[in-house]
Scaffold this motif. Structure first.
Motif, PDB file in Angstrom:
ATOM      1  N   PHE A 171      -4.379  -0.297 -53.639  1.00 28.34           N
ATOM      2  CA  PHE A 171      -3.229   0.176 -52.874  1.00 28.34           C
ATOM      3  C   PHE A 171      -3.623   0.499 -51.438  1.00 28.34           C
ATOM      4  O   PHE A 171      -2.956   0.078 -50.481  1.00 28.34           O
ATOM      5  N   VAL A 172      -4.710   1.244 -51.268  1.00 28.50           N
ATOM      6  CA  VAL A 172      -5.161   1.621 -49.931  1.00 28.50           C
ATOM      7  C   VAL A 172      -5.508   0.380 -49.109  1.00 28.50           C
ATOM      8  O   VAL A 172      -5.139   0.265 -47.933  1.00 28.50           O
ATOM      9  N   ALA A 173      -6.209  -0.568 -49.718  1.00 30.64           N
ATOM     10  CA  ALA A 173      -6.581  -1.791 -49.005  1.00 30.64           C
ATOM     11  C   ALA A 173      -5.352  -2.615 -48.633  1.00 30.64           C
ATOM     12  O   ALA A 173      -5.264  -3.157 -47.526  1.00 30.64           O
ATOM     13  N   ALA A 174      -4.378  -2.710 -49.545  1.00 27.53           N
ATOM     14  CA  ALA A 174      -3.171  -3.503 -49.279  1.00 27.53           C
ATOM     15  C   ALA A 174      -2.347  -2.891 -48.160  1.00 27.53           C
ATOM     16  O   ALA A 174      -1.848  -3.595 -47.274  1.00 27.53           O
ATOM     17  N   VAL A 175      -2.189  -1.573 -48.189  1.00 29.52           N
ATOM     18  CA  VAL A 175      -1.431  -0.891 -47.129  1.00 29.52           C
ATOM     19  C   VAL A 175      -2.126  -1.066 -45.780  1.00 29.52           C
ATOM     20  O   VAL A 175      -1.501  -1.408 -44.774  1.00 29.52           O
ATOM     21  N   GLY A 176      -3.423  -0.841 -45.746  1.00 25.93           N
ATOM     22  CA  GLY A 176      -4.163  -0.979 -44.493  1.00 25.93           C
ATOM     23  C   GLY A 176      -4.090  -2.394 -43.939  1.00 25.93           C
ATOM     24  O   GLY A 176      -3.896  -2.590 -42.741  1.00 25.93           O
ATOM     25  N   LEU A 177      -4.240  -3.396 -44.820  1.00 26.30           N
ATOM     26  CA  LEU A 177      -4.196  -4.784 -44.368  1.00 26.30           C
ATOM     27  C   LEU A 177      -2.813  -5.152 -43.845  1.00 26.30           C
ATOM     28  O   LEU A 177      -2.685  -5.791 -42.791  1.00 26.30           O
ATOM     29  N   ALA A 178      -1.769  -4.757 -44.555  1.00 26.17           N
ATOM     30  CA  ALA A 178      -0.403  -5.077 -44.124  1.00 26.17           C
ATOM     31  C   ALA A 178      -0.098  -4.432 -42.774  1.00 26.17           C
ATOM     32  O   ALA A 178       0.462  -5.083 -41.871  1.00 26.17           O
ATOM     33  N   PHE A 179      -0.459  -3.182 -42.622  1.00 26.40           N
ATOM     34  CA  PHE A 179      -0.179  -2.490 -41.363  1.00 26.40           C
ATOM     35  C   PHE A 179      -0.989  -3.091 -40.214  1.00 26.40           C
ATOM     36  O   PHE A 179      -0.504  -3.197 -39.084  1.00 26.40           O
ATOM     37  N   PHE A 180      -2.221  -3.477 -40.493  1.00 23.17           N
ATOM     38  CA  PHE A 180      -3.073  -4.075 -39.462  1.00 23.17           C
ATOM     39  C   PHE A 180      -2.532  -5.438 -39.044  1.00 23.17           C
ATOM     40  O   PHE A 180      -2.417  -5.736 -37.847  1.00 23.17           O
ATOM     41  N   VAL A 181      -2.180  -6.279 -40.023  1.00 23.70           N
ATOM     42  CA  VAL A 181      -1.649  -7.616 -39.733  1.00 23.70           C
ATOM     43  C   VAL A 181      -0.328  -7.518 -38.974  1.00 23.70           C
ATOM     44  O   VAL A 181      -0.078  -8.276 -38.037  1.00 23.70           O
ATOM     45  N   GLY A 182       0.532  -6.582 -39.370  1.00 25.26           N
ATOM     46  CA  GLY A 182       1.803  -6.428 -38.686  1.00 25.26           C
ATOM     47  C   GLY A 182       1.656  -5.900 -37.269  1.00 25.26           C
ATOM     48  O   GLY A 182       2.438  -6.250 -36.374  1.00 25.26           O
ATOM     49  N   ALA A 183       0.644  -5.055 -37.046  1.00 24.59           N
ATOM     50  CA  ALA A 183       0.480  -4.437 -35.729  1.00 24.59           C
ATOM     51  C   ALA A 183      -0.010  -5.434 -34.688  1.00 24.59           C
ATOM     52  O   ALA A 183       0.349  -5.313 -33.505  1.00 24.59           O
ATOM     53  N   LEU A 184      -0.800  -6.415 -35.068  1.00 22.77           N
ATOM     54  CA  LEU A 184      -1.357  -7.356 -34.086  1.00 22.77           C
ATOM     55  C   LEU A 184      -0.273  -8.107 -33.317  1.00 22.77           C
ATOM     56  O   LEU A 184      -0.271  -8.101 -32.075  1.00 22.77           O
ATOM     57  N   PRO A 185       0.675  -8.795 -33.990  1.00 21.28           N
ATOM     58  CA  PRO A 185       1.730  -9.459 -33.211  1.00 21.28           C
ATOM     59  C   PRO A 185       2.650  -8.475 -32.506  1.00 21.28           C
ATOM     60  O   PRO A 185       3.178  -8.785 -31.429  1.00 21.28           O
ATOM     61  N   LEU A 186       2.867  -7.301 -33.090  1.00 14.07           N
ATOM     62  CA  LEU A 186       3.727  -6.308 -32.452  1.00 14.07           C
ATOM     63  C   LEU A 186       3.190  -5.934 -31.083  1.00 14.07           C
ATOM     64  O   LEU A 186       3.916  -5.965 -30.077  1.00 14.07           O
ATOM     65  N   TYR A 187       1.911  -5.598 -30.998  1.00 14.46           N
ATOM     66  CA  TYR A 187       1.357  -5.158 -29.728  1.00 14.46           C
ATOM     67  C   TYR A 187       1.218  -6.326 -28.748  1.00 14.46           C
ATOM     68  O   TYR A 187       1.355  -6.151 -27.539  1.00 14.46           O
ATOM     69  N   GLY A 188       0.959  -7.517 -29.273  1.00 15.24           N
ATOM     70  CA  GLY A 188       0.932  -8.692 -28.402  1.00 15.24           C
ATOM     71  C   GLY A 188       2.286  -8.934 -27.753  1.00 15.24           C
ATOM     72  O   GLY A 188       2.381  -9.229 -26.550  1.00 15.24           O
ATOM     73  N   LEU A 189       3.354  -8.800 -28.544  1.00 13.66           N
ATOM     74  CA  LEU A 189       4.703  -8.993 -28.006  1.00 13.66           C
ATOM     75  C   LEU A 189       5.091  -7.888 -27.037  1.00 13.66           C
ATOM     76  O   LEU A 189       5.819  -8.129 -26.069  1.00 13.66           O
ATOM     77  N   LEU A 190       4.622  -6.666 -27.278  1.00 14.53           N
ATOM     78  CA  LEU A 190       4.903  -5.586 -26.333  1.00 14.53           C
ATOM     79  C   LEU A 190       4.281  -5.877 -24.969  1.00 14.53           C
ATOM     80  O   LEU A 190       4.859  -5.536 -23.923  1.00 14.53           O
ATOM     81  N   ILE A 191       3.122  -6.527 -24.957  1.00  9.88           N
ATOM     82  CA  ILE A 191       2.507  -6.933 -23.692  1.00  9.88           C
ATOM     83  C   ILE A 191       3.351  -8.006 -23.013  1.00  9.88           C
ATOM     84  O   ILE A 191       3.625  -7.946 -21.808  1.00  9.88           O
ATOM     85  N   VAL A 192       3.800  -8.991 -23.810  1.00 10.51           N
ATOM     86  CA  VAL A 192       4.619 -10.080 -23.268  1.00 10.51           C
ATOM     87  C   VAL A 192       5.911  -9.535 -22.672  1.00 10.51           C
ATOM     88  O   VAL A 192       6.349  -9.971 -21.595  1.00 10.51           O
ATOM     89  N   TYR A 193       6.549  -8.590 -23.356  1.00 13.84           N
ATOM     90  CA  TYR A 193       7.822  -8.045 -22.895  1.00 13.84           C
ATOM     91  C   TYR A 193       7.660  -7.000 -21.789  1.00 13.84           C
ATOM     92  O   TYR A 193       8.646  -6.463 -21.292  1.00 13.84           O
ATOM     93  N   GLY A 194       6.433  -6.695 -21.418  1.00 12.22           N
ATOM     94  CA  GLY A 194       6.205  -5.760 -20.327  1.00 12.22           C
ATOM     95  C   GLY A 194       6.275  -4.299 -20.710  1.00 12.22           C
ATOM     96  O   GLY A 194       6.265  -3.423 -19.837  1.00 12.22           O
ATOM     97  N   VAL A 195       6.343  -4.016 -22.011  1.00 10.38           N
ATOM     98  CA  VAL A 195       6.382  -2.619 -22.456  1.00 10.38           C
ATOM     99  C   VAL A 195       4.988  -1.998 -22.417  1.00 10.38           C
ATOM    100  O   VAL A 195       4.821  -0.819 -22.119  1.00 10.38           O
ATOM    101  N   TYR A 196       3.988  -2.812 -22.703  1.00 12.27           N
ATOM    102  CA  TYR A 196       2.612  -2.322 -22.796  1.00 12.27           C
ATOM    103  C   TYR A 196       1.878  -2.683 -21.510  1.00 12.27           C
ATOM    104  O   TYR A 196       1.560  -3.837 -21.254  1.00 12.27           O
ATOM    105  N   GLY A 197       1.631  -1.680 -20.676  1.00 16.26           N
ATOM    106  CA  GLY A 197       0.909  -1.885 -19.427  1.00 16.26           C
ATOM    107  C   GLY A 197      -0.362  -1.066 -19.396  1.00 16.26           C
ATOM    108  O   GLY A 197      -0.793  -0.500 -20.407  1.00 16.26           O
ATOM    109  N   TRP A 198      -0.970  -0.979 -18.195  1.00 15.68           N
ATOM    110  CA  TRP A 198      -2.228  -0.246 -18.075  1.00 15.68           C
ATOM    111  C   TRP A 198      -2.060   1.239 -18.389  1.00 15.68           C
ATOM    112  O   TRP A 198      -2.937   1.863 -18.970  1.00 15.68           O
ATOM    113  N   ALA A 199      -0.917   1.808 -17.995  1.00 19.09           N
ATOM    114  CA  ALA A 199      -0.692   3.229 -18.268  1.00 19.09           C
ATOM    115  C   ALA A 199      -0.678   3.501 -19.763  1.00 19.09           C
ATOM    116  O   ALA A 199      -1.323   4.445 -20.249  1.00 19.09           O
ATOM    117  N   GLU A 200       0.055   2.657 -20.504  1.00 22.28           N
ATOM    118  CA  GLU A 200       0.128   2.828 -21.962  1.00 22.28           C
ATOM    119  C   GLU A 200      -1.225   2.552 -22.613  1.00 22.28           C
ATOM    120  O   GLU A 200      -1.600   3.200 -23.594  1.00 22.28           O
TER     121      GLU A 200
END
Length: 251
Positions: A171-200
């Motif tokens: 359970f712990v491994a599955a939750v960690g893997l799912a959250f990690f896999v989901g976070a990678l494209p999320l943060y990449g898209l935040l950079i593309v959309y200009g939400v994630y900058g140097w300040a953040e």
């Protein structure tokens, strides 16, 4: 850091929230974004709060997944969920930067309350193994949309994995893997959309030490404080935060 408040109140509250959320993560293995995103969103926008928590979430979930010997079995078993999770994140993140902020508060508040109530009620239903194959894709997609909107994928995935009655380590491994896999494209898209900058990025880096400190404290508390009592206190706090966000969305 342009756009981020750096007054004493914000800094002291943020530090307290980060340590508290890390402690919760150390005790029960989940809950980091569930506490930090709603709390930080009272000072900055929801997209900025999500960006600030990017590195602490990536680091803690990456450790949770890749330090586990269950990782290969979990990856083979839940790959349909992981693929649709990524697709849902793409949709959810696009909504994050276009939806009215009141809608974001309503979605985030409702999700937090639902997560708290589901865990307080502790549903005992059990999903048979044969249902896992066809349920994994919609669960993954729904969790991805929610994660793209609010930076936490927990409610659908956690309920799904609990219903499958996975052993604790899996359970712990599955939750960690799912959250990690989901976070990678999320943060990449935040950079593309200009939400994630140097300040953040700098704020996110600064958030890592207090979160890790909280995780260490949580690991110690897990051995001393009855986990059921601590869990009830945490879930009660989450419901209060969710209600506060709904009030902000409505009024």
């Amino acid at each position: 850091m342009a756009g981020l408040p750096l007054d004493a109140v914000f800094l002291s509250v943020s530090m307290t929230v980060l340590i508290l959320a890390g402690t919760v993560k150390g005790v029960i293995g989940i809950g980091l974004p569930l506490i930090t995103i709603p709390a930080l969103s009272f000072f900055v926008g929801v997209p900025q709060a999500i960006a600030i928590m990017s590195l602490p979430i990536l680091i803690t979930n990456g450790y949770q997944a890749f330090a586990s010997r269950e990782l290969p079995d979990v990856a083979r078993r839940f790959w349909p969920l992981l693929l649709t999770l990524i697709a849902g994140v793409v949709l959810g993140t696009s909504l994050l930067v276009t939806l009215d902020e009141q809608i974001l508060y309503a979605v985030l508040g409702s999700a937090v309350i639902a997560f708290g109530l589901l865990n307080l009620l502790n549903p005992s239903f059990h999903l048979p193994a044969r249902s896992e194959l066809w349920l994994s894709p919609p669960i993954g997609f729904g969790a991805g949309v929610l994660g793209g909107l609010s930076n936490f994928f927990g409610p659908p995935i956690v309920v799904f994995l609990v219903a499958l009655r996975l052993p604790r380590e899996a359970f712990v491994a599955a939750v960690g893997l799912a959250f990690f896999v989901g976070a990678l494209p999320l943060y990449g898209l935040l950079i593309v959309y200009g939400v994630y900058g140097w300040a953040e990025a700098l704020a996110s880096l600064a958030a890592v030490p207090p979160v890790l400190l909280g995780v260490k404290l949580g690991e110690r508390l897990r051995r001393r404080v009855p986990q059921d009592l601590f869990r009830l206190l945490v879930l009660g706090l989450l419901i209060v935060i969710g209600l506060s966000l709904l009030r902000r969305a409505w009024f």
